[in-house]
Design a protein around this motif. Structure first.
Motif, PDB file in Angstrom:
ATOM      1  N   LEU A 115      81.328 -47.401  81.201  1.00 44.77           N
ATOM      2  CA  LEU A 115      81.415 -48.498  80.070  1.00 44.77           C
ATOM      3  C   LEU A 115      82.958 -48.468  79.603  1.00 44.77           C
ATOM      4  CD1 LEU A 115      78.193 -47.976  78.145  1.00 44.77           C
ATOM      5  CD2 LEU A 115      78.798 -49.750  79.593  1.00 44.77           C
ATOM      6  N   GLY A 116      83.802 -47.134  79.770  1.00 43.46           N
ATOM      7  CA  GLY A 116      85.137 -47.633  79.794  1.00 43.46           C
ATOM      8  C   GLY A 116      85.441 -46.631  78.420  1.00 43.46           C
ATOM      9  N   SER A 117      84.614 -46.240  77.399  1.00 40.98           N
ATOM     10  CA  SER A 117      85.111 -45.758  76.420  1.00 40.98           C
ATOM     11  C   SER A 117      83.944 -44.848  75.634  1.00 40.98           C
ATOM     12  CB  SER A 117      85.626 -46.520  75.202  1.00 40.98           C
ATOM     13  OG  SER A 117      84.733 -47.344  74.669  1.00 40.98           O
ATOM     14  N   LYS A 118      84.087 -44.019  74.883  1.00 38.03           N
ATOM     15  CA  LYS A 118      82.971 -43.113  74.324  1.00 38.03           C
ATOM     16  C   LYS A 118      82.278 -43.959  73.132  1.00 38.03           C
ATOM     17  CE  LYS A 118      82.051 -39.005  71.222  1.00 38.03           C
ATOM     18  NZ  LYS A 118      82.601 -37.859  70.615  1.00 38.03           N
ATOM     19  N   GLU A 119      83.245 -45.288  72.607  1.00 40.29           N
ATOM     20  CA  GLU A 119      82.536 -45.895  71.660  1.00 40.29           C
ATOM     21  C   GLU A 119      81.746 -46.940  72.250  1.00 40.29           C
ATOM     22  OE1 GLU A 119      86.042 -44.347  70.124  1.00 40.29           O
ATOM     23  OE2 GLU A 119      85.777 -45.306  71.972  1.00 40.29           O
ATOM     24  N   SER A 120      82.019 -47.421  73.457  1.00 40.86           N
ATOM     25  CA  SER A 120      81.152 -48.071  74.232  1.00 40.86           C
ATOM     26  C   SER A 120      79.677 -47.468  74.505  1.00 40.86           C
ATOM     27  CB  SER A 120      81.797 -48.754  75.591  1.00 40.86           C
ATOM     28  OG  SER A 120      82.699 -49.520  75.295  1.00 40.86           O
ATOM     29  N   ALA A 121      79.906 -46.134  75.018  1.00 41.68           N
ATOM     30  CA  ALA A 121      78.565 -45.411  75.314  1.00 41.68           C
ATOM     31  C   ALA A 121      77.812 -45.144  74.079  1.00 41.68           C
ATOM     32  CB  ALA A 121      79.124 -43.924  75.931  1.00 41.68           C
ATOM     33  N   ASN A 122      78.240 -45.029  72.923  1.00 45.03           N
ATOM     34  CA  ASN A 122      77.746 -44.899  71.762  1.00 45.03           C
ATOM     35  C   ASN A 122      76.996 -46.192  71.360  1.00 45.03           C
ATOM     36  OD1 ASN A 122      78.394 -41.951  71.332  1.00 45.03           O
ATOM     37  ND2 ASN A 122      80.023 -42.700  70.138  1.00 45.03           N
ATOM     38  N   THR A 123      77.620 -47.145  71.476  1.00 43.69           N
ATOM     39  CA  THR A 123      76.893 -48.579  71.389  1.00 43.69           C
ATOM     40  C   THR A 123      75.621 -48.796  72.441  1.00 43.69           C
ATOM     41  OG1 THR A 123      79.020 -49.431  70.875  1.00 43.69           O
ATOM     42  CG2 THR A 123      77.300 -50.885  71.373  1.00 43.69           C
ATOM     43  N   PHE A 124      75.941 -48.139  73.436  1.00 48.82           N
ATOM     44  CA  PHE A 124      74.788 -48.134  74.389  1.00 48.82           C
ATOM     45  C   PHE A 124      73.667 -47.437  74.114  1.00 48.82           C
ATOM     46  CE2 PHE A 124      72.354 -46.333  78.157  1.00 48.82           C
ATOM     47  CZ  PHE A 124      71.831 -47.384  78.745  1.00 48.82           C
ATOM     48  N   LYS A 125      73.705 -46.342  73.462  1.00 44.55           N
ATOM     49  CA  LYS A 125      72.723 -45.522  72.906  1.00 44.55           C
ATOM     50  C   LYS A 125      72.083 -46.256  71.671  1.00 44.55           C
ATOM     51  CE  LYS A 125      74.486 -40.883  74.006  1.00 44.55           C
ATOM     52  NZ  LYS A 125      75.811 -41.412  74.783  1.00 44.55           N
ATOM     53  N   ILE A 126      72.798 -46.892  70.929  1.00 44.98           N
ATOM     54  CA  ILE A 126      72.053 -47.687  70.068  1.00 44.98           C
ATOM     55  C   ILE A 126      71.097 -48.881  70.466  1.00 44.98           C
ATOM     56  CG2 ILE A 126      72.600 -49.305  68.027  1.00 44.98           C
ATOM     57  CD1 ILE A 126      75.375 -47.992  67.627  1.00 44.98           C
ATOM     58  N   VAL A 127      71.740 -49.473  71.538  1.00 45.46           N
ATOM     59  CA  VAL A 127      70.956 -50.666  72.184  1.00 45.46           C
ATOM     60  C   VAL A 127      69.512 -49.969  72.480  1.00 45.46           C
ATOM     61  CG1 VAL A 127      70.898 -52.396  74.041  1.00 45.46           C
ATOM     62  CG2 VAL A 127      72.871 -51.964  72.411  1.00 45.46           C
ATOM     63  N   ILE A 128      69.816 -49.122  73.353  1.00 39.68           N
ATOM     64  CA  ILE A 128      68.564 -48.375  73.951  1.00 39.68           C
ATOM     65  C   ILE A 128      67.595 -47.921  73.073  1.00 39.68           C
ATOM     66  CG2 ILE A 128      69.676 -48.124  76.435  1.00 39.68           C
ATOM     67  CD1 ILE A 128      69.635 -45.137  75.753  1.00 39.68           C
ATOM     68  N   GLN A 129      68.147 -47.367  71.980  1.00 40.57           N
ATOM     69  CA  GLN A 129      67.027 -46.837  70.870  1.00 40.57           C
ATOM     70  C   GLN A 129      66.430 -48.021  70.207  1.00 40.57           C
ATOM     71  OE1 GLN A 129      68.748 -45.602  66.668  1.00 40.57           O
ATOM     72  NE2 GLN A 129      67.683 -43.624  67.420  1.00 40.57           N
ATOM     73  N   LEU A 130      67.077 -49.252  70.117  1.00 39.89           N
ATOM     74  CA  LEU A 130      66.285 -50.396  69.627  1.00 39.89           C
ATOM     75  C   LEU A 130      65.209 -50.958  70.691  1.00 39.89           C
ATOM     76  CD1 LEU A 130      69.293 -53.015  68.455  1.00 39.89           C
ATOM     77  CD2 LEU A 130      67.382 -52.094  67.269  1.00 39.89           C
ATOM     78  N   GLY A 131      65.239 -50.398  71.904  1.00 39.97           N
ATOM     79  CA  GLY A 131      64.337 -50.749  72.802  1.00 39.97           C
ATOM     80  C   GLY A 131      63.124 -49.873  72.598  1.00 39.97           C
ATOM     81  N   SER A 132      63.490 -48.774  72.110  1.00 36.14           N
ATOM     82  CA  SER A 132      61.932 -47.675  71.659  1.00 36.14           C
ATOM     83  C   SER A 132      61.655 -48.188  70.564  1.00 36.14           C
ATOM     84  CB  SER A 132      62.778 -46.140  71.440  1.00 36.14           C
ATOM     85  OG  SER A 132      63.262 -45.846  72.758  1.00 36.14           O
ATOM     86  N   ILE A 133      62.406 -48.490  69.543  1.00 36.98           N
ATOM     87  CA  ILE A 133      61.860 -49.267  67.967  1.00 36.98           C
ATOM     88  C   ILE A 133      61.021 -50.370  68.434  1.00 36.98           C
ATOM     89  CG2 ILE A 133      62.711 -50.254  65.933  1.00 36.98           C
ATOM     90  CD1 ILE A 133      65.201 -48.507  66.391  1.00 36.98           C
ATOM     91  N   ALA A 177      66.911 -50.511  60.787  1.00 38.78           N
ATOM     92  CA  ALA A 177      67.946 -50.821  59.948  1.00 38.78           C
ATOM     93  C   ALA A 177      69.098 -49.997  60.217  1.00 38.78           C
ATOM     94  CB  ALA A 177      67.446 -50.167  58.316  1.00 38.78           C
ATOM     95  N   ALA A 178      68.918 -48.622  60.715  1.00 39.66           N
ATOM     96  CA  ALA A 178      70.027 -47.675  60.893  1.00 39.66           C
ATOM     97  C   ALA A 178      70.746 -48.370  62.236  1.00 39.66           C
ATOM     98  CB  ALA A 178      69.538 -46.334  61.033  1.00 39.66           C
ATOM     99  N   SER A 179      70.032 -48.722  63.306  1.00 35.89           N
ATOM    100  CA  SER A 179      70.485 -49.434  64.365  1.00 35.89           C
ATOM    101  C   SER A 179      71.142 -50.823  64.366  1.00 35.89           C
ATOM    102  CB  SER A 179      69.130 -49.389  65.547  1.00 35.89           C
ATOM    103  OG  SER A 179      68.781 -48.149  65.755  1.00 35.89           O
ATOM    104  N   ALA A 180      70.564 -51.435  63.341  1.00 35.60           N
ATOM    105  CA  ALA A 180      71.070 -52.906  63.207  1.00 35.60           C
ATOM    106  C   ALA A 180      72.505 -52.807  62.490  1.00 35.60           C
ATOM    107  CB  ALA A 180      70.146 -53.607  62.427  1.00 35.60           C
ATOM    108  N   LYS A 181      72.481 -51.646  61.665  1.00 35.17           N
ATOM    109  CA  LYS A 181      73.828 -51.536  60.996  1.00 35.17           C
ATOM    110  C   LYS A 181      74.862 -51.010  61.878  1.00 35.17           C
ATOM    111  CE  LYS A 181      75.796 -48.702  57.334  1.00 35.17           C
ATOM    112  NZ  LYS A 181      76.688 -47.660  58.103  1.00 35.17           N
ATOM    113  N   SER A 182      74.807 -50.086  62.828  1.00 33.31           N
ATOM    114  CA  SER A 182      75.509 -49.540  63.926  1.00 33.31           C
ATOM    115  C   SER A 182      75.809 -50.683  64.656  1.00 33.31           C
ATOM    116  CB  SER A 182      74.851 -48.257  64.633  1.00 33.31           C
ATOM    117  OG  SER A 182      74.478 -47.250  63.552  1.00 33.31           O
TER     118      SER A 182
END
Length: 280
Positions: free
Chosen positions: A44-62, A205-210
């Protein structure tokens, strides 16, 4: 994107879906699979993008948990349910969410800056495993444990206070709250139901905020990486939650605690013995 990169997204989504609601720490597994092996940040090109990816897949679980418990959420909003003395209510969920919600707002920056490292995750995994073993040993002495509909506001508060421990990466939200529920004389199934229901609003809520703070990292070049990961997390989240709820009443928490301790040993050997993941 190349097929191999999308396979990485799929694997990470599967890992998230399988571990987010099981008491084994999704954070520990993400470190083992992504940070030490697949390195989504390079794709993804950066650590920030990878962290955003983790937020997105967490939303999938939610979303998976929200779908499974959709009838419960609808029921809790009904007037009939509010008048019943023997049903789970929104007030129970609110009280359970309050301590971790306040602590998260106060210490979110500190946690992100100081606690997201392999050694701190190992501590969380190990201590969480000990709590789960203690809860199971205590449960053997309890006769007629109560279901989720028998929960009191006092029990909800105790579970909520214990959920604060899950702010320490690796401790596991479900591991801490299910253990607390069992220690307050709830059944393993009842404590699991309350844990998953309570997790949906606070995690959403936490995932949406992030996500609102980091959406700019999702670009047209990487969008399919996020989509594949999200779908995989949703599908395998559905499967894992249903399977866990079927099994928890029979196998209890100790097998998961043993698994966590084995995971601690594996990560410790890779990190301290071979230097894998030292860049994290």
């Amino acid at each position: 994107m190349e097929l191999f990169e999308l396979i990485k997204a799929f694997i990470l989504g599967v890992v998230e879906g399988l571990t987010e609601f099981a008491p084994i720490s999704s954070t520990g597994h993400q470190i083992l699979v992504d940070d030490m092996w697949l390195h989504s940040s390079e794709v993804l090109g950066s650590k920030e993008s990878a962290n955003t990816f983790k937020i997105v897949i967490q939303l999938g679980s939610i979303f998976a948990a929200a779908w499974i418990f959709r009838h419960r959420f609808i029921e809790m909003l009904s007037v009939k349910n509010a008048k019943s003395e023997h049903r789970l209510k929104l007030s129970h969920v609110f009280i359970g969410l309050l301590p971790a919600g306040i602590a998260g707002l106060l210490f979110d920056d500190f946690i992100d800056e100081h606690l997201f490292s392999v050694p701190t995750v190992l501590v969380g995994l190990a201590l969480g495993a000990v709590l789960m073993i203690v809860a199971d040993l205590y449960a053997r002495k309890v006769k007629n444990p109560i279901s989720v509909d028998g929960i009191t506001h006092k029990q909800a508060l105790i579970i909520g206070l214990t959920q604060v421990l899950a702010l320490w990466p690796g401790f596991s939200r479900s591991g801490s709250t299910i253990s607390a529920g069992v220690l307050t004389k709830m059944s393993h199934k009842g404590a699991s139901d309350f844990t998953f229901i309570m997790a949906v609003p606070i995690m959403a809520a936490a995932s949406a905020k992030s996500l609102l703070s980091n959406y700019q990292y999702i670009t047209s070049d990487t969008i399919w990486f996020y989509i594949v990961g999200f779908i995989a997390a949703f599908i395998f989240g559905l499967l894992s939650i249903r399977l866990f709820l079927e099994l928890i009443g029979r196998i209890k928490l100790i097998p998961f605690a043993i698994y966590r301790l084995v995971l601690v040993a594996i990560i410790a050997i890779l990190y301290f013995g071979f230097g894998i993941g030292r860049h994290i």
